[in-house]
Design an enzyme around this catalytic site. Structure first.
Site, PDB file in Angstrom:
ATOM      1  N   SER A 124       0.825  -1.206   0.000  1.00  0.00           N
ATOM      2  CA  SER A 124       0.000   0.000   0.000  1.00  0.00           C
ATOM      3  C   SER A 124       0.857   1.252   0.000  1.00  0.00           C
ATOM      4  CB  SER A 124      -0.934  -0.008   1.207  1.00  0.00           C
ATOM      5  OG  SER A 124      -0.250  -0.424   2.344  1.00  0.00           O
ATOM      6  N   HIS A 174      -2.751  -3.187  -6.193  1.00  0.00           N
ATOM      7  CA  HIS A 174      -3.196  -2.753  -4.868  1.00  0.00           C
ATOM      8  C   HIS A 174      -4.712  -2.900  -4.750  1.00  0.00           C
ATOM      9  CE1 HIS A 174      -3.400   0.796  -1.794  1.00  0.00           C
ATOM     10  NE2 HIS A 174      -3.447  -0.371  -1.177  1.00  0.00           N
ATOM     11  N   GLU A 211      -5.612  -0.569  -7.869  1.00  0.00           N
ATOM     12  CA  GLU A 211      -4.633   0.445  -8.262  1.00  0.00           C
ATOM     13  C   GLU A 211      -3.413  -0.302  -8.817  1.00  0.00           C
ATOM     14  OE1 GLU A 211      -3.243   2.801  -4.897  1.00  0.00           O
ATOM     15  OE2 GLU A 211      -3.545   4.647  -6.010  1.00  0.00           O
ATOM     16  N   ASN A 230      -3.407   6.095  -1.078  1.00  0.00           N
ATOM     17  CA  ASN A 230      -2.989   6.384   0.291  1.00  0.00           C
ATOM     18  C   ASN A 230      -2.405   7.777   0.471  1.00  0.00           C
ATOM     19  OD1 ASN A 230      -3.915   4.252   1.865  1.00  0.00           O
ATOM     20  ND2 ASN A 230      -2.387   2.903   0.964  1.00  0.00           N
TER      21      ASN A 230
HETATM   22  N1  3HC Z   1     -17.510 -10.363   1.992  1.00  0.00           N
HETATM   23  C1  3HC Z   1     -18.726 -10.437   1.397  1.00  0.00           C
HETATM   24  N2  3HC Z   1     -19.678  -9.492   1.567  1.00  0.00           N
HETATM   25  C2  3HC Z   1     -19.400  -8.452   2.374  1.00  0.00           C
HETATM   26  C3  3HC Z   1     -18.145  -8.319   3.023  1.00  0.00           C
HETATM   27  C4  3HC Z   1     -17.186  -9.331   2.797  1.00  0.00           C
HETATM   28  N3  3HC Z   1     -15.967  -9.297   3.364  1.00  0.00           N
HETATM   29  N4  3HC Z   1     -18.160  -7.170   3.750  1.00  0.00           N
HETATM   30  C5  3HC Z   1     -19.371  -6.606   3.558  1.00  0.00           C
HETATM   31  N5  3HC Z   1     -20.106  -7.361   2.716  1.00  0.00           N
HETATM   32  C6  3HC Z   1     -21.427  -7.070   2.202  1.00  0.00           C
HETATM   33  C7  3HC Z   1     -22.513  -7.171   3.218  1.00  0.00           C
HETATM   34  O1  3HC Z   1     -23.030  -8.457   3.311  1.00  0.00           O
HETATM   35  C8  3HC Z   1     -23.545  -6.177   2.663  1.00  0.00           C
HETATM   36  O2  3HC Z   1     -24.265  -6.697   1.584  1.00  0.00           O
HETATM   37  P1  3HC Z   1     -25.759  -6.129   1.236  1.00  0.00           P
HETATM   38  O3  3HC Z   1     -25.640  -4.658   1.037  1.00  0.00           O
HETATM   39  O4  3HC Z   1     -26.108  -6.858  -0.030  1.00  0.00           O
HETATM   40  O5  3HC Z   1     -26.574  -6.529   2.410  1.00  0.00           O
HETATM   41  C9  3HC Z   1     -22.686  -5.115   2.054  1.00  0.00           C
HETATM   42  O6  3HC Z   1     -21.419  -5.720   1.790  1.00  0.00           O
HETATM   43  C10 3HC Z   1     -22.530  -3.966   3.003  1.00  0.00           C
HETATM   44  O7  3HC Z   1     -22.049  -4.472   4.252  1.00  0.00           O
HETATM   45  P2  3HC Z   1     -22.680  -4.174   5.667  1.00  0.00           P
HETATM   46  O8  3HC Z   1     -24.144  -3.887   5.544  1.00  0.00           O
HETATM   47  O9  3HC Z   1     -22.214  -5.215   6.609  1.00  0.00           O
HETATM   48  O10 3HC Z   1     -21.934  -2.899   6.178  1.00  0.00           O
HETATM   49  P3  3HC Z   1     -21.683  -1.572   5.401  1.00  0.00           P
HETATM   50  O11 3HC Z   1     -22.877  -1.132   4.659  1.00  0.00           O
HETATM   51  O12 3HC Z   1     -21.054  -0.676   6.398  1.00  0.00           O
HETATM   52  O13 3HC Z   1     -20.580  -1.951   4.322  1.00  0.00           O
HETATM   53  C11 3HC Z   1     -18.329  -1.837   3.789  1.00  0.00           C
HETATM   54  C12 3HC Z   1     -19.353  -2.452   4.688  1.00  0.00           C
HETATM   55  C13 3HC Z   1     -18.486  -2.390   2.360  1.00  0.00           C
HETATM   56  C14 3HC Z   1     -16.964  -2.263   4.319  1.00  0.00           C
HETATM   57  C15 3HC Z   1     -18.528  -0.281   3.774  1.00  0.00           C
HETATM   58  O14 3HC Z   1     -18.620   0.189   5.083  1.00  0.00           O
HETATM   59  C16 3HC Z   1     -17.404   0.456   3.099  1.00  0.00           C
HETATM   60  O15 3HC Z   1     -17.353   0.549   1.886  1.00  0.00           O
HETATM   61  N6  3HC Z   1     -16.499   1.017   3.923  1.00  0.00           N
HETATM   62  C17 3HC Z   1     -15.331   1.712   3.417  1.00  0.00           C
HETATM   63  C18 3HC Z   1     -14.310   0.697   2.999  1.00  0.00           C
HETATM   64  C19 3HC Z   1     -13.066   1.339   2.483  1.00  0.00           C
HETATM   65  O16 3HC Z   1     -12.912   2.539   2.372  1.00  0.00           O
HETATM   66  N7  3HC Z   1     -12.095   0.484   2.153  1.00  0.00           N
HETATM   67  C20 3HC Z   1     -10.809   0.910   1.709  1.00  0.00           C
HETATM   68  C21 3HC Z   1      -9.874   0.965   2.872  1.00  0.00           C
HETATM   69  S1  3HC Z   1      -8.298   1.562   2.412  1.00  0.00           S
HETATM   70  C22 3HC Z   1      -7.518   0.209   1.802  1.00  0.00           C
HETATM   71  O17 3HC Z   1      -7.975  -0.885   1.828  1.00  0.00           O
HETATM   72  C23 3HC Z   1      -6.181   0.497   1.224  1.00  0.00           C
HETATM   73  C24 3HC Z   1      -5.083   0.142   2.140  1.00  0.00           C
HETATM   74  O18 3HC Z   1      -3.879   0.318   1.454  1.00  0.00           O
HETATM   75  C25 3HC Z   1      -5.067   0.908   3.436  1.00  0.00           C
END
Ligand code: 3HC
Length: 273
Positions: free
Chosen positions: A109, A130, A142, A180
């Site tokens: 990352s 990424h 990415e 990032n």
């Molecule tokens: N596997 C399968 N399905 C999943 C899942 C997984 N690991 N995680 C969530 N889901 C599904 C849920 O079942 C749900 O499905 P539905 O809408 O059909 O019911 C849907 O995704 C949404 O999940 P939740 O209702 O449990 O919870 P949220 O609505 O809060 O969604 C989230 C969870 C998708 C993680 C959302 O909160 C989100 O997009 N958060 C931001 C994530 C983000 O920014 N990620 C990037 C981080 S930075 C990174 O990774 C880079 C690194 O270098 C730091």
């Protein structure tokens, strides 16, 4: 296609799941069977969600596509993806142990692709791929080219990313790439706003969720990524750029020193059950 994913943590297991969901033969490798079993549990839990939604018929059929082994060379693959700890010594060790002339991608990352390419046999076949957490849900990949990455390697990885149903974006090898660089500046500012008591943690997160339509507020997102990961990435960006805009806030450092790493340890900016 046969794919080897090295590292069975949150990202590695999620990446292995993405390939298995797309019918590829995956070898997931890590240093111990305990870590591999934890990875398998994460993949199963995620596949259960997909089954509930009707997106897949059988969890077992997808799981069958993934074999697990502590030997990273246990399968001769067409693509190797490194997703181990964000530490140069660990990445160097893993990358230099891959005995193959296939394309090697790193999920780093923040570490320079050009720097990491010193540790592989064919730097022209080395590239950043990424993924974002959770990999099965997030549609961005990415794609980061190092100085030696060939056009052919880039084209292949772009094609593979599209075939997984993801949107690839090509970026150059700069600290933090695009994701990032922008994200860490925002997370850092939110943590400083929290330190200065501009608002409560909930207040800061609600402003960003409802005011900017972000799915998670920045403090909640930091807990979700893992505060140790956020701290490591900020340190790399701070060291590589020398810019104050990436200097890790003391509150973040102290939470990490206290072992409060966010969701995975049950406490970070928030407490979790
Ligand atoms: N596997 C399968 N399905 C999943 C899942 C997984 N690991 N995680 C969530 N889901 C599904 C849920 O079942 C749900 O499905 P539905 O809408 O059909 O019911 C849907 O995704 C949404 O999940 P939740 O209702 O449990 O919870 P949220 O609505 O809060 O969604 C989230 C969870 C998708 C993680 C959302 O909160 C989100 O997009 N958060 C931001 C994530 C983000 O920014 N990620 C990037 C981080 S930075 C990174 O990774 C880079 C690194 O270098 C730091």
């Amino acid at each position: 296609m046969r794919v080897t994913v090295i590292g069975a943590g949150t990202m590695g297991s999620g990446i292995a799941e993405v390939f298995a969901l797309n019918n590829h033969e995956v070898l997931l490798s890590d240093v111990s069977n305990d870590i591999l079993n934890n990875g398998r549990k994460k993949i199963e839990a995620s596949l259960e969600k997909f089954k509930e939604k009707g997106r897949i018929k059988s969890v077992e059929d997808v799981l069958e596509k993934i074999s697990m082994n502590t030997d990273i060379n246990a399968q001769e693959s067409d693509l190797y993806i490194e997703a181990v700890l964000e530490r140069i010594d660990v990445k160097r060790d893993v990358l230099s142990r891959i005995r193959s002339d296939a394309i090697i991608a790193t999920n780093t990352s923040s570490i320079s692709i050009t720097y990491l390419s010193k540790f592989v046999r064919n730097p022209e076949k080395f590239i950043g791929m990424h993924f974002f957490n959770p990999p099965p849900i997030m549609s961005l990949i990415e794609i980061v080219r190092g100085n030696s990455t060939s056009d052919e390697t880039t084209k292949k990885i772009v094609e593979i990313s599209r075939s997984l149903g993801k949107t690839p974006v090509e970026v150059n090898d700069f600290p933090g790439f695009v994701s990032n660089r922008v994200l860490m500046a925002m997370l850092r500012e939110a943590i400083i706003a929290y330190e200065e008591n501009v608002a409560s943690a909930e207040g800061i997160d609600t402003v960003m969720k409802l005011g900017m339509n972000h799915p998670m507020g920045p403090l909640e997102l930091s807990d979700f990524i893992g505060l140790d990961v956020v701290y490591d990435i900020m340190n790399v960006l701070y060291n590589d750029t020398g810019s104050e805009r990436f200097k890790p806030p003391i509150t973040l450092r102290n939470l990490v020193y206290a072992g409060k790493l966010g969701r995975k340890t049950g406490e970070g900016f928030y407490k979790y059950k």
